[in-house]
Motif scaffolding. Sequence first.
Motif, PDB file in Angstrom:
ATOM      1  N   ASP B 309       0.772  -1.520  -0.281  1.00 31.58           N
ATOM      2  CA  ASP B 309       0.598  -0.085  -0.214  1.00 31.58           C
ATOM      3  C   ASP B 309       0.819   1.437   0.084  1.00 31.58           C
ATOM      4  O   ASP B 309       0.484   2.322  -0.314  1.00 31.58           O
ATOM      5  CB  ASP B 309      -1.084  -0.023   1.359  1.00 31.58           C
ATOM      6  N   THR B 313       0.711   4.306  -3.074  1.00 32.28           N
ATOM      7  CA  THR B 313       0.027   5.406  -2.377  1.00 32.28           C
ATOM      8  C   THR B 313       1.073   6.683  -2.763  1.00 32.28           C
ATOM      9  O   THR B 313       0.847   7.395  -3.830  1.00 32.28           O
ATOM     10  CB  THR B 313       0.366   5.511  -0.801  1.00 32.28           C
ATOM     11  N   GLN B 316       0.042   6.868  -6.973  1.00 32.65           N
ATOM     12  CA  GLN B 316      -0.417   7.900  -6.665  1.00 32.65           C
ATOM     13  C   GLN B 316      -0.201   8.951  -5.915  1.00 32.65           C
ATOM     14  O   GLN B 316      -1.132   9.862  -7.201  1.00 32.65           O
ATOM     15  CB  GLN B 316      -2.251   6.936  -5.631  1.00 32.65           C
ATOM     16  N   HIS B 317       0.337   9.365  -5.788  1.00 29.18           N
ATOM     17  CA  HIS B 317       0.240  10.900  -4.933  1.00 29.18           C
ATOM     18  C   HIS B 317       0.829  11.219  -5.777  1.00 29.18           C
ATOM     19  O   HIS B 317       0.667  12.224  -6.683  1.00 29.18           O
ATOM     20  CB  HIS B 317       1.241  11.016  -3.927  1.00 29.18           C
ATOM     21  N   ILE B 328      -6.567   3.877  -6.859  1.00 29.87           N
ATOM     22  CA  ILE B 328      -5.025   3.132  -5.855  1.00 29.87           C
ATOM     23  C   ILE B 328      -5.144   2.045  -6.418  1.00 29.87           C
ATOM     24  O   ILE B 328      -3.401   1.659  -7.035  1.00 29.87           O
ATOM     25  CB  ILE B 328      -4.820   3.226  -3.800  1.00 29.87           C
TER      26      ILE B 328
END
Lengths: 390, 390
Positions: B309, B313, B316-317, B328
Amino acid sequence: MGNPDIAYPLWPPLTAGCPTTSTDEIAYPVEVDYDYDRVPPGLFEHATGTGLDRWAPLLPPLTAPGLAEGGTPLVEIADGAFVKDEARNPTWSHKDRLNRCTVSAALGAGADGIVVASSGNHGASAAAYATRAGLKCVVLTSAETPPAVTSFLRAYGAVVLTVPPEARWPLLRRIVAETGFHPVSNITTTHTGHAFGPEGYKTIAYEIFTELGVPAAVFAPTGYGELLFGVWKGFAELARLGVAMTTPRMFACEPAAGGPLARSLAEGRPAAEVEVAQTAAYAINSKVSGYRPVAAIRASGGRALLVDDAEMTRAQHDLARAGLWYEISATAGLAGFRQAREQEEFDGPVVCIATSSGFKDIGVGTQRPEPVDPRWDVVRRHLQSSGIAC
Amino acid sequence: MGNPDIAYPLWPPLTAGCPTTSTDEIAYPVEVDYDYDRVPPGLFEHATGTGLDRWAPLLPPLTAPGLAEGGTPLVEIADGAFVKDEARNPTWSHKDRLNRCTVSAALGAGADGIVVASSGNHGASAAAYATRAGLKCVVLTSAETPPAVTSFLRAYGAVVLTVPPEARWPLLRRIVAETGFHPVSNITTTHTGHAFGPEGYKTIAYEIFTELGVPAAVFAPTGYGELLFGVWKGFAELARLGVAMTTPRMFACEPAAGGPLARSLAEGRPAAEVEVAQTAAYAINSKVSGYRPVAAIRASGGRALLVDDAEMTRAQHDLARAGLWYEISATAGLAGFRQAREQEEFDGPVVCIATSSGFKDIGVGTQRPEPVDPRWDVVRRHLQSSGIAC
């Protein structure tokens, strides 16, 4: 339109309307002009490139990097109209066309950042193009922003400030003054908008033309009316270039809760300010109109139509049943077409612009799932009550 | 792959895997085959039409009306990779390619409706294509569906039943049996999927090829792995047709919370079942793998990568900072590429498939706006704390 004898250099882009003709009562917008004789003759037959870059010879310099905005499909629906599906843009609304151009203006002007006042689509789209270009972004929004849109606005790393609605424009001007950031939304009292914005929208006309020719009519959801003006400008350019023989009639589709364009046209004034009532179509519920869309509607032989929430709700429902889910504001175009066709016939294809995805509506994200007992007799009753034989 | 000597007629589409070879332990999928000698020679130079229709000679009959699915752009990012932006589809995910084909299967089979088990994208997309085709649709979902996705699933008029997760597949089979509705999601214990589904996905390969040629590697978010298999099949067909000289290495990017493909490959088995832990990437957190993606990864010289994750993350950012907002799960492709490039070099362009928009994430719509005092000294402090000079 306006006064073609008054000209300014392209840089720096004027963001507060025409300094010569504007009065205390009305600010007149400035518009980007081109040397049309230098447009490549074959542009509309064999344009290359993706997104707005395809139309670069008829756009201001696209200095901001793109996201392959535009190139959205026309989807036919049972009403006998085509839907221009602007929910297929990089941030799922037509605003991406505008912001590719306004953020290019900010970069070209040497600003470190941009600032925008927005209830949703415009702000998120501006934030996306700003971050891609390496610019900072400040979004001024209000507490009425729907839940899913709140996440959307924050997704691209902008500084999002939730302020009272009436504070947004004074703050916008203050931030411009104090930071030197470039404003990509309107900063005048009557609407002038950003001069580069409608240049992005006019690519909608180019795309419709290359796929369909010149339609009989275009129905556009309108708040200030910049989208409508931009699309009109695109078709007017096609005629001026000799590429098209006619232009479409332009229909503004405004929430009946307000309707500054209808008021301007009814009163024969260049722009108007109206009181606005509540409507679910928050994204296009404007108090003020601009000068340009009023002139465009007149020049095209079109009209401004007032559509109420019930009409938009029906249009939204029927579009979803055709597989197209839009926010309610986005369906004003189809609602307007349905009104108009009761009164007149259209000799040729009709295009309804659908501006934005269904994820932006007020109620999205507020419904809770209601668990169903999974035993077959219970499920069967559910199915049967929905008309499914079992 | 599989046993090419076993053939069935195209109609009715088999939805429970191969009746000859499947065992109690594993169900083997069936696959659509073509008479490749009859494919028009110039298809990849001057294909016409929009959406999947462009590739009709290499697809099952597209009897269900389309929504101009596909034709999504490749967007370059700072990692030196291209993102295939599947959030630009009609319902904002890659599932539209699959459902154009599976709903065509349902129509061709004469069913009155379809039924689908889904946590989000697949169900909403299936509902959109079903309603456009005039078919009823039943979606079985669970209470874990995020708030904005709950609205999305209901938008297209499907019968949405929220049931306990473990009840979904038994109910799906029961509904198929009792109503005659066509299942457009998997109904077998190990994953076979719908035979028509990957045919839709393979158009991603065709589009990448026409824009970019054959990339060195493709990184795909994988749950069951149908997307990866479909893209691989598309590239394999291009090579078989003599249109392309090579095929890309295929990388499955699975949540580290589970990882049935990695397990299958590690153990040399055709498919595997694993325990799954919690992950924000709910959309691709599968317990079981299919046979086909495992074979595709092997044949392509690729690998299955486990991304956690934190890695997703970050991806995704960073994608959002490039102007691209994905849920995500959709960013597993980039997260996987970043892992792989630490270990090996890629000699040619790399494509990360980003499957779906950011609106589908668990937290979307749960954040409340925090009002800010609009006085300048307060606003200035906010701006300064975000690094804006004023």
